[in-house]
Design an enzyme around this catalytic site. Structure first.
Site, PDB file in Angstrom:
ATOM      1  N   CYS A  15      15.445 -23.082  -3.967  1.00 14.85           N
ATOM      2  CA  CYS A  15      15.928 -21.928  -3.224  1.00 14.85           C
ATOM      3  C   CYS A  15      16.702 -20.882  -4.298  1.00 14.85           C
ATOM      4  CB  CYS A  15      16.954 -22.126  -2.086  1.00 14.85           C
ATOM      5  SG  CYS A  15      18.588 -23.079  -2.679  1.00 14.85           S
ATOM      6  N   CYS A  26      19.429 -22.786  -6.280  1.00 11.59           N
ATOM      7  CA  CYS A  26      18.762 -23.501  -7.259  1.00 11.59           C
ATOM      8  C   CYS A  26      18.840 -22.571  -8.608  1.00 11.59           C
ATOM      9  CB  CYS A  26      17.557 -24.138  -6.985  1.00 11.59           C
ATOM     10  SG  CYS A  26      17.421 -25.150  -5.778  1.00 11.59           S
ATOM     11  N   ASP A  33       1.664  14.896 -20.377  1.00 14.64           N
ATOM     12  CA  ASP A  33       1.061  15.208 -21.765  1.00 14.64           C
ATOM     13  C   ASP A  33      -0.288  16.012 -21.359  1.00 14.64           C
ATOM     14  OD1 ASP A  33       0.883  15.741 -24.723  1.00 14.64           O
ATOM     15  OD2 ASP A  33      -0.464  13.810 -24.435  1.00 14.64           O
TER      16      ASP A  33
END
Length: 728
Positions: A16, A19, A429
């Site tokens: 989770c 952790c 460009d």
């Protein structure tokens, strides 16, 4: 400044966001270390000082209660199934045992004499063996003073199981012939002989199912990266006929590619011709013809024909390896919104445990039965898992960037996704972006009684062998050429020679005027071509003009459609180029761009980007050349064309590998969709807890339903994110 190194740690045992926060915090206690830990990829990207032993990083993770190893390969190995199939086995066995426990606990008509003792026998292996992965993680974290999602699961299931065992052994719940109903919604008022075996069994089974689906989905989400890595050839035939592993090649080696084989590594074709299938790299469905002098990419397939290739990049220096690193870096990184979710999750578990204790105390102080308070407290523990919150962002980033890689779109990190979601202006460009970036003959106008075929053959013969872009375009006018005598090149002006008995010339108007008379018709045609943005070339022989040829950079076939698509996304489009105003205006008119800024140097491109940003615009710059690199880095979002220069790609946030402009619009669309998925995930993860916690604390939610809801919240986040696999 201290030199730094970078490493990736594969981490085992994280479940989770809590952790994640704990591992990050522990890693950063090592001097000079910064770390980014990702739950979805179960890995950590760590930057550390040159003198630091990587073993110290592994030790830091182990001190946090998890296992780790330093990744030695350039990218992770393909994910395997659950270790020894243990998670799947635990799920199937627990589910099979839980069905009769839940049925006996919820249907009074099926509660035969002694049913509660049978439930104890069936539930014990579910909670103690089936739920062991949760309990093991809880113990490991507890040794280091940490509380995670597994802590909530362990406390909730063991509390329900322990209460039931106590009631059987020391209370009145063990009486033979006892029956009771289960209340799914609403408080429990009977403080007598209640057991919660069905809660402990069902919650464990639900959570195992959620964990199993989550693991499978994460493997599917990461499949794009591993498919990318699997594209690499495993062995190769050298030009001396020996077949060797690919990793034995060095730069400069020559190797053979036969029809249907993968090209072993990046290189230049030195012999043969072939149609190369680049679909796995760029998403293009049509094979690209390559011949001597053309570059080829490792991992693509020679659909037909045989090639002799000289290696120009091997191992970690190949384009395929670069793509894999970009994808993994993006999946490992964190967005701003994910960092916020991690901070919330880090303090969420202790708050939930405290809230559960307060819930029990509140019910008891209110004079309610112990069973009522206990039920509410267990429901609070189980419902409030922050797993969905921790997965909300990384699993969507994992799927989104993986899908992008399949489409030839390489994203540098989650921040690029966020930036792409917010842009309102796209600056394009011209050369190599809106156009092909190579010159071609746009028109040939013969004069007098000149034979167009003869014009093409003589011009192609004169220009054959020149590397000048205009000369290469003219050399393509004919497949057959004649011998040229007395050839002379006049630098920057034109060429002369004797071809088929004619004294011929090809060059600009001023040069042609030295060899023939340019009448009003010829001059008008030259002026017309130049007004359209093309380069006018005059050809002739024996003192007469025989043709005026227009040479121009070809607009990409999809550019006009892409400009329309970008506008459909609500974006303003600007053409920004160093080319002359005439050429820029012609291209802009052809593709439907209204705003043109022409004739600017690289620093002028940067200034234009900064001016747009000063107006409050969020700007994306799309380019391919060295002269675009500074502008790409200045923009809020830099998008480099994959066929462009390394400088442009290094300065960009997103690289599109396809040959057309369409991937640019796809990249923006995919980024927006990914961010929508992330926001949806976070909304439901937060809304779920906000809505469910008060219900659980008020005693209105049975712990069994709480467990099912918690498991579903994580599964929902993962399945919602997997919708991105169909994007594009």
């Amino acid at each position: 400044m201290t030199d730094t190194r970078e490493a990736v740690l594969d981490i085992e045992g994280m479940t989770c966001a809590s952790c994640v926060a704990r591992v990050e915090k522990r890693l950063q206690t090592v001097a000079g270390v910064t770390a980014s830990v990702n739950l979805a990829t179960e890995s950590a990207r760590v930057v550390f000082p040159e003198g630091t032993d990587p073993g110290a990083l592994v030790s830091a993770v182990r001190e946090a209660g998890y296992d780790a190893r330093v990744r030695r390969e350039q990218a992770p190995a393909a994910p395997e199934g659950d270790a020894d199939g243990s998670l799947r086995t635990r799920l199937f066995v627990s589910a099979a045992l839980a069905v009769p426990v839940v049925a006996l606990g919820m249907v009074p008509a099926w509660q035969f004499p002694g049913w509660q003792w049978v439930s104890l026998v069936l539930t014990a292996p579910i909670v103690l063996w089936g739920g062991w992965p949760f309990h093991r993680a809880t113990v490991a974290n507890a040794r280091h003073g940490a509380a995670t999602m597994d802590t909530l699961i362990t406390l909730g299931t063991l509390a329900a199981f322990g209460w039931s065992v106590w009631a059987l052994l020391f209370g009145t719940a063990g009486r033979i012939g006892l029956t009771h109903d289960v209340v799914l919604f609403g408080p429990v008022h009977d403080a007598g002989a209640l057991v919660y075996f069905e809660v402990a069994a069902a919650v464990t089974a639900f959570l195992l199912l959620g964990r199993h689906i989550e693991h499978r989905s994460k493997r599917r989400a990461g499949a794009a990266l591993h498919a990318l890595l699997d594209m690499a050839a495993k062995d190769v035939e050298r030009d001396d006929g020996r077949r060797v592993p690919v990793d034995h090649l060095v730069v400069g080696d020559r190797f053979v590619v036969r029809p249907g084989e993968k090209i072993a590594t990046d290189g230049i074709v030195e012999g043969g011709r072939a149609a190369v299938d680049q679909s796995m790299m760029t998403g293009e469905s049509v094979p690209v013809d390559v011949a001597v002098g053309d570059p080829v990419t490792g991992g693509t397939i020679a659909a037909d024909g045989q090639l002799l290739v000289r290696a120009t990049g091997v191992g970690a220096d190949t384009r395929l390896a670069h793509m894999a690193r970009l994808v993994e870096d993006a999946q490992t990184g964190k967005s701003r919104v994910q960092k916020l979710a991690d901070r919330i999750s880090a303090v969420f578990v202790p708050i939930v445990i405290a809230l559960s204790v307060l819930t029990l105390a509140g019910w008891l102080l209110a004079g309610q039965p112990v069973a009522t308070g206990f039920t509410a407290a267990v429901a609070v523990l189980i419902i409030a898992c922050p797993c969905a919150l921790g997965l909300a962002t990384p699993i969507a980033v994992l799927v989104g960037t993986g899908r992008g890689a399949q489409l030839g779109i390489l994203v540098t990190g989650p921040e690029a996704l966020e930036n792409a979601d917010r842009i309102d202006t796209v600056v394009l460009d011209k050369t190599g972006t809106v156009t092909e970036g190579r010159m071609s003959v746009a028109d040939v106008v013969p004069f007098g009684d000149a034979d167009p075929v003869a014009v093409g053959r003589i011009v192609a013969s004169l220009e054959h062998g020149s590397e000048h872009p205009i000369a290469r375009a003219l050399a393509a006018l004919a497949d057959t050429r004649s011998d040229v005598d007395q050839f002379t090149a006049h630098a920057g002006r034109g060429v002369t020679g004797v071809v088929d008995g004619h004294v011929a010339f090809v060059g600009r108007a001023g040069f042609a005027a030295e060899h023939a008379t340019l009448d009003a018709e010829v001059t008008a045609r030259i002026a017309g071509f130049e007004a359209d943005g093309a380069t006018a070339v005059v050809a002739g022989w024996d003192g007469e003009v025989t043709a005026v040829i227009a040479v121009s950079d070809t607009v990409r076939a999809d550019s006009a459609d892409v400009v329309t698509r970008l506008r459909g996304l609500g974006l303003d489009v600007v053409l920004l180029t160093g080319d002359n105003a005439g050429a820029a205006a012609a291209v802009a008119a052809e593709v439907g761009i209204d705003r043109v800024v022409a004739g600017v140097l690289p620093e002028g491109k940067v200034a234009e980007i900064e001016r747009l940003r000063a107006e409050g615009r969020r700007v994306a710059m799309v380019g391919d050349g060295v002269n675009d690199a500074a502008a790409l880095a200045t923009a809020d979002l830099g998008i480099a064309m994959g066929g462009g220069t390394d400088a442009a790609m290094h300065a960009s946030d997103i690289t599109v590998a396809g040959s057309g402009l369409a991937p640019v619009a796809t990249a923006i669309s995919l980024s927006r969709r990914t961010m929508r998925i992330i926001r949806g995930n976070l909304f439901w993860a937060f809304a779920y807890n906000v809505a469910a916690l008060p219900l659980a604390a008020a005693g209105l939610l049975n712990p069994m339903l709480a467990g099912a809801a918690m498991a579903f919240s994580s599964v929902f986040v993962v399945l919602n994110s997997l919708r991105l696999r169909r994007a594009g």
